[in-house]
Design a protein around this motif. Structure first.
Motif, PDB file in Angstrom:
ATOM      1  N   MET A 421      17.063   3.599 -17.007  1.00 47.36           N
ATOM      2  CA  MET A 421      17.941   3.433 -15.886  1.00 47.36           C
ATOM      3  C   MET A 421      17.237   4.352 -14.437  1.00 47.36           C
ATOM      4  N   THR A 422      16.588   5.547 -15.051  1.00 47.39           N
ATOM      5  CA  THR A 422      16.034   6.304 -13.850  1.00 47.39           C
ATOM      6  C   THR A 422      14.780   5.551 -13.580  1.00 47.39           C
ATOM      7  N   ALA A 423      14.108   5.318 -14.137  1.00 48.86           N
ATOM      8  CA  ALA A 423      12.817   4.302 -14.091  1.00 48.86           C
ATOM      9  C   ALA A 423      13.234   3.209 -13.122  1.00 48.86           C
ATOM     10  N   LEU A 424      14.182   2.366 -13.420  1.00 43.08           N
ATOM     11  CA  LEU A 424      14.660   1.473 -12.622  1.00 43.08           C
ATOM     12  C   LEU A 424      15.160   1.787 -11.362  1.00 43.08           C
ATOM     13  N   VAL A 425      16.215   2.767 -11.284  1.00 45.31           N
ATOM     14  CA  VAL A 425      16.395   3.152  -9.743  1.00 45.31           C
ATOM     15  C   VAL A 425      15.330   3.607  -8.929  1.00 45.31           C
ATOM     16  N   THR A 426      14.693   4.447  -9.725  1.00 44.25           N
ATOM     17  CA  THR A 426      13.361   4.961  -8.786  1.00 44.25           C
ATOM     18  C   THR A 426      12.581   3.916  -8.074  1.00 44.25           C
ATOM     19  N   ALA A 427      12.341   2.727  -8.864  1.00 47.62           N
ATOM     20  CA  ALA A 427      11.507   1.671  -8.557  1.00 47.62           C
ATOM     21  C   ALA A 427      12.122   0.979  -7.440  1.00 47.62           C
ATOM     22  N   ILE A 428      13.587   0.468  -7.550  1.00 45.31           N
ATOM     23  CA  ILE A 428      14.269  -0.075  -6.763  1.00 45.31           C
ATOM     24  C   ILE A 428      14.430   0.848  -5.642  1.00 45.31           C
ATOM     25  N   GLN A 429      14.831   1.652  -5.424  1.00 45.87           N
ATOM     26  CA  GLN A 429      14.612   2.615  -4.160  1.00 45.87           C
ATOM     27  C   GLN A 429      13.320   2.484  -3.460  1.00 45.87           C
ATOM     28  N   SER A 430      12.499   2.563  -4.166  1.00 39.22           N
ATOM     29  CA  SER A 430      10.997   2.529  -3.498  1.00 39.22           C
ATOM     30  C   SER A 430      10.512   1.137  -3.158  1.00 39.22           C
ATOM     31  N   LEU A 431      11.205   0.062  -3.525  1.00 38.28           N
ATOM     32  CA  LEU A 431      11.031  -1.294  -2.820  1.00 38.28           C
ATOM     33  C   LEU A 431      11.243  -1.244  -1.395  1.00 38.28           C
ATOM     34  N   GLY A 432      12.451  -0.653  -0.942  1.00 38.05           N
ATOM     35  CA  GLY A 432      12.912  -0.848   0.364  1.00 38.05           C
ATOM     36  C   GLY A 432      13.676   0.358   1.001  1.00 38.05           C
ATOM     37  N   ALA A 433      12.885   1.675   0.860  1.00 37.41           N
ATOM     38  CA  ALA A 433      13.487   2.819   1.053  1.00 37.41           C
ATOM     39  C   ALA A 433      13.923   2.867   2.554  1.00 37.41           C
ATOM     40  N   ASP A 434      15.259   3.398   3.146  1.00 35.62           N
ATOM     41  CA  ASP A 434      15.637   3.327   4.367  1.00 35.62           C
ATOM     42  C   ASP A 434      15.218   4.594   4.946  1.00 35.62           C
ATOM     43  N   VAL A 435      14.413   4.579   6.122  1.00 30.05           N
ATOM     44  CA  VAL A 435      14.053   5.770   6.685  1.00 30.05           C
ATOM     45  C   VAL A 435      14.773   5.726   8.243  1.00 30.05           C
ATOM     46  N   GLN A 436      15.258   6.917   8.640  1.00 29.23           N
ATOM     47  CA  GLN A 436      16.144   7.125   9.822  1.00 29.23           C
ATOM     48  C   GLN A 436      15.331   6.719  11.039  1.00 29.23           C
ATOM     49  N   SER A 437      15.624   5.934  11.996  1.00 25.51           N
ATOM     50  CA  SER A 437      14.954   5.612  13.192  1.00 25.51           C
ATOM     51  C   SER A 437      14.649   6.746  13.943  1.00 25.51           C
ATOM     52  N   HIS A 438      13.491   6.959  14.491  1.00 27.99           N
ATOM     53  CA  HIS A 438      13.112   7.909  15.469  1.00 27.99           C
ATOM     54  C   HIS A 438      12.611   7.418  16.891  1.00 27.99           C
ATOM     55  N   ARG A 439      13.153   7.877  17.922  1.00 34.18           N
ATOM     56  CA  ARG A 439      12.938   7.189  19.341  1.00 34.18           C
ATOM     57  C   ARG A 439      11.665   8.044  20.182  1.00 34.18           C
ATOM     58  N   ASP A 440      11.132   8.913  19.184  1.00 33.55           N
ATOM     59  CA  ASP A 440       9.712   9.419  19.847  1.00 33.55           C
ATOM     60  C   ASP A 440       9.073   8.387  20.601  1.00 33.55           C
ATOM     61  N   SER A 441       8.574   8.236  21.873  1.00 31.69           N
ATOM     62  CA  SER A 441       7.947   7.175  22.494  1.00 31.69           C
ATOM     63  C   SER A 441       6.645   7.077  21.973  1.00 31.69           C
TER      64      SER A 441
END
Length: 548
Positions: A421-441
């Motif tokens: 389950m740890t391997a699965l969760v790690t893989a799935i999270q790494s398919l589409g990780a959510d990164v906070q938006s940065h507004r630095d121009s």
């Protein structure tokens, strides 16, 4: 799925109970009505197949489309099946059961898929009667349905060893995981756009002054391909063989509603020119010095385990893309070819506005239209096509339904189940990780997926129709890439995507090519103007805008 065009843009309701998350990595834009109807059951059944085999405590992914956008929710394994799942999980790592799946893929599944696709492509839809064409479309649809299921039945063989590797390396060191994943470069030649058929074609062109002249001419790319394909002898054979392998694969989508490679001839001709000049990046194995350097970051007592885990990741790396190449990516292109042929007949009679609009219909509507027994109007199908063209996933809610709950703790699980389950969760999270938006121009931040730094001209690609604008050395800036996009990726100097994580397609191919890649920026396509000069730092996960 809603049936009126106006409701597409205004109403988003959860398709069932639970928390639903949008899939921006695989479907960055709304899909065609045909695809939305056929895709979910293949994913659900395929994932269920491998979930039972690998002893997962989740049953499947319930996959639905809302206003054309893909959403999924996790379905827990039934209580009655938990003992059997625990038992199955005992064998996963000791027996390395993904090796059995890979062997079956190579021995049976992949060759059978190639035969089926080629048999369907040997049929000329233009020569069929109306009844024969309807029957042929049904054959292609049945094949596509099987291929979607096939693709997802190999999900865990492709990603579980990688997730296990990442989980262990993350526990052993604080170094960027992307650097360790880059050690797999050279393990997946087709992810680097390498095809034996292309190598043969390039050699035939080098040996033919007339072919070299044709390729260097100012003719339209479609005419260049036609001239090479119609050549006599080995040159024509090699051209037909290469286009037979890649031409009818969907180019940058899993949606039958999007173009196949042969419909974007500029991209194909550019790729052939690079192969002839022998300047395309090659899928070379990682230098042993690089392996040793990163291995030094692993605690001594874990280095033997590290070596073993890395070997398994390298072994299955090619399955990550091959399970799409030879399954639904190819079957989707075969399906599209059949529907375009049928659509051309309807367009000639004035029943629809464009041949491609037939793919905007459901299968029942397609049957009605082909039987001349009603169906949606040409204007309705055109409106559906216009909606898809005008909307992107960033306009859709990221979540629908109930608020997401944290995953249950795994502390009390047997060690072998916890590892799976740890391997699965790690893989799935790494398919589409959510990164906070940065507004630095000036600086856009994401996930450093493939190390290195590169400066070049940004080419913002909105969809497959734009791929012909790519020039050698460009920095691709796009919402997401899919398996079939590998055909043209050798043109690139770097990759930047809105969506994705360390195991997303863009990350995989960036590492395979050895070009810097930054994924999961969320909004790079909005922040970077086409033609801007940028510097991509795939180690730090940053994209700097150098000039307007």
């Amino acid at each position: 799925m809603n049936t009126t065009t106006s409701s597409y843009a205004s109403v988003f309701e959860a398709p069932g109970p639970g928390s639903w998350t949008v899939d921006a990595a695989h479907f960055p834009r709304p899909v065609s009505r045909f695809q939305a109807e056929i895709h979910p059951q293949g994913i659900t059944k395929g994932f269920l197949h491998c979930a039972r085999r690998y002893g997962l405590l989740i049953d499947t992914l319930d996959y639905r489309f809302v206003n054309g956008f893909a959403y999924s929710t996790v379905v827990p394994a039934p209580e009655a099946e938990i003992p059997a799942r625990f038992k199955a999980a005992e064998d996963v790592f000791p027996k390395k059961i993904w090796r059995e799946d890979l062997e079956r893929w190579d021995r049976d599944v992949k060759p059978a898929s190639i035969r089926t696709h080629k048999e369907l492509l040997a049929v000329d839809p233009l020569a069929l009667s109306e009844d024969e064409l309807i029957a042929y479309i049904e054959q292609c649809r049945d094949n596509l349905e099987r291929m979607i299921h096939q693709h997802h039945s190999f999900n865990l063989a492709a990603i579980l060893p990688v997730g296990d590797f990442m989980a262990h390396v993350g526990a052993w060191t604080n170094a960027p995981i992307g650097e360790f994943l880059a050690l797999t470069r050279g393990s997946a030649p087709e992810s680097a756009g390498t095809f034996p058929e292309l190598d043969r074609l390039a050699e035939e062109i080098r040996n033919s002054p007339d072919a070299r002249q044709t390729l260097a001419s100012g003719k339209a790319s479609a005419d260049i391909l036609a001239q090479l394909r119609s050549a006599s002898g080995p040159l024509g054979d090699a051209t037909r063989d290469y286009l037979g392998v890649v031409g009818d694969r969907l180019l940058n989508s899993l949606d039958t509603g999007e173009p196949s490679a042969i419909e974007v001839p500029d991209a194909l001709v550019a790729r052939i020119r690079m192969a002839v000049e022998q300047s395309a990046p090659q899928a070379e194995a990682v230098a042993e010095a690089d392996v040793s350097r990163l291995r030094e970051k692993i605690p001594t007592e874990h280095r033997a385990d590290f070596d073993d885990l890395l070997d398994e990741v390298r072994l299955v790396s090619r399955l990550r893309d091959e399970r799409g190449f030879y399954s639904d990516v190819w079957a989707g292109g075969v399906m599209r070819r059949a529907l375009l042929s049928a659509g051309a007949r309807l367009a000639a009679e004035g029943l629809i506005e464009e041949a491609a609009h037939l793919i905007e219909a459901s299968y029942e509507e397609i049957q009605a239209l082909l039987g001349r027994q009603g169906g949606p109007s040409g204007a309705e199908l055109a409106a559906r096509a216009s909606y898809r063209k005008g909307h992107r996933v960033d306009t859709a809610p990221a979540e629908l339904g109930d608020p997401a709950s944290p995953p249950p703790p795994m502390d009390g699980l047997p060690s072998h189940v916890r590892r799976v389950m740890t391997a699965l969760v790690t893989a799935i999270q790494s398919l589409g990780a959510d990164v906070q938006s940065h507004r630095d121009s000036a600086v856009i931040r994401g996930i450093g997926a493939s190390p290195g730094t590169y400066s070049g001209i940004a080419r913002v690609i909105d969809g497959p129709d734009d791929l012909g604008r790519l020039e050698r050395g460009d920095v691709l800036v796009t919402a997401a890439t899919t398996d079939s996009f590998n055909i043209v990726l050798p043109l690139l100097g770097a990759i930047v995507t809105n969506a994705g994580g360390l195991l997303s397609h863009a990350a995989i191919v960036g590492r395979e090519y050895g070009i810097p890649s930054v994924v999961g920026t969320r909004n790079a396509t909005a922040q970077i103007a086409d033609g801007t000069r940028v510097t991509v730092d795939g180690t730090r996960g940053e994209v700097r805008i150098d000039s307007p």
